[in-house]
Design a protein around this motif. Sequence first.
Motif, short mmCIF file in Angstrom:
data_model
loop_
_atom_site.label_atom_id
_atom_site.label_comp_id
_atom_site.label_asym_id
_atom_site.label_seq_id
_atom_site.Cartn_x
_atom_site.Cartn_y
_atom_site.Cartn_z
N VAL A 142 -122.51 -81.12 -54.22
CA VAL A 142 -123.09 -82.24 -53.68
C VAL A 142 -123.98 -82.99 -54.97
O VAL A 142 -124.75 -82.40 -55.48
N PRO A 143 -123.42 -84.11 -55.20
CA PRO A 143 -124.04 -84.91 -56.20
C PRO A 143 -125.09 -85.42 -56.05
O PRO A 143 -125.59 -85.72 -54.83
N GLY A 144 -126.06 -85.53 -57.22
CA GLY A 144 -127.40 -86.24 -56.88
C GLY A 144 -127.18 -87.57 -57.13
O GLY A 144 -126.29 -88.23 -57.43
N PRO A 145 -128.44 -88.52 -56.94
CA PRO A 145 -129.71 -87.80 -56.73
C PRO A 145 -129.85 -87.68 -55.26
O PRO A 145 -129.43 -88.42 -54.44
N ILE A 146 -130.55 -86.47 -54.99
CA ILE A 146 -130.86 -86.13 -53.50
C ILE A 146 -132.24 -86.68 -52.98
O ILE A 146 -133.25 -86.28 -53.89
N ASP A 147 -132.45 -87.48 -52.10
CA ASP A 147 -133.65 -87.84 -51.73
C ASP A 147 -134.48 -87.43 -50.81
O ASP A 147 -135.80 -87.37 -50.69
N PHE A 148 -133.85 -86.40 -49.90
CA PHE A 148 -134.59 -85.77 -48.87
C PHE A 148 -133.72 -84.55 -48.46
O PHE A 148 -132.67 -84.50 -48.40
N VAL A 149 -134.59 -83.29 -48.41
CA VAL A 149 -133.85 -82.22 -47.80
C VAL A 149 -134.88 -81.49 -46.81
O VAL A 149 -136.09 -81.49 -46.69
N LEU A 150 -133.90 -80.85 -45.72
CA LEU A 150 -134.48 -80.29 -44.53
C LEU A 150 -134.01 -78.83 -44.85
O LEU A 150 -132.71 -78.50 -45.02
N LEU A 151 -135.03 -77.86 -45.01
CA LEU A 151 -134.65 -76.44 -45.18
C LEU A 151 -134.81 -75.57 -43.87
O LEU A 151 -135.82 -75.51 -43.60
N ASP A 152 -133.73 -75.29 -43.08
CA ASP A 152 -134.09 -74.73 -41.69
C ASP A 152 -133.11 -73.82 -41.42
O ASP A 152 -132.64 -73.63 -40.18
#
Length: 218
Positions: A142-152
């Motif tokens: 997955v290319p960046g930039p990544i602005d929001f992550v949910l770890l579930d």
Amino acid sequence: MTNTLESPEVRNVLDRLFADAERDDDVPSPWAEGRSYESATALERADALAEVYMPISAAGGGLLYSLVRAVRPKTVVEFGTSYGISTVYLAAAVADNGVGRVLTTELSETKIAAARGSLDEAGVGTSVTILGGDALETLAEVPGPIDFVLLDGWKDLCLPVLRLLEDRLAPGALVVADDISFASMGEYLAYVRDSANGYVSTEFPVEDGMEISCRAAS
């Protein structure tokens, strides 16, 4: 201001999914007869728990919606689609922002098909790409930039997934982890709560707890 969560399509889907999730406790444990959750691979866990929803709470979903509306992320990454409850909240927020996409990961083919159907039924499916397979592999590209992550997803993999994504997190990115009351989240919490690792982190009191961490390192 548009709030897609209030649309009949989204409300009907969420109500149905939450009602179905209430039956999680009725699913027989797959860890009988000498099997162990800890010793199972991620794929074995996914197959064994294919009928279990493991949802976020409605309050947690509302929090996710609000955070995504506020941050206006271009790229949202979710670790652990399951049946798509949390994904609906994320996708509704992205749709209402008018910008961004949700990339969500799931190993169970059963859950991928069900989540895709629910997202489309809710009318928010066009904002979502479901990455099928091992998240440690699918998220590597997955290319960046990544602005929001949910770890579930699986709790023992939350820290490895975060570390995998870390060099692509935008400055100020938000990372939300669910179920922080679980003992298996201890290593993750120790990491994000140590300012030396580049996060400003706080606990939010929804069901089973959420940790909201801001990527403060540039």
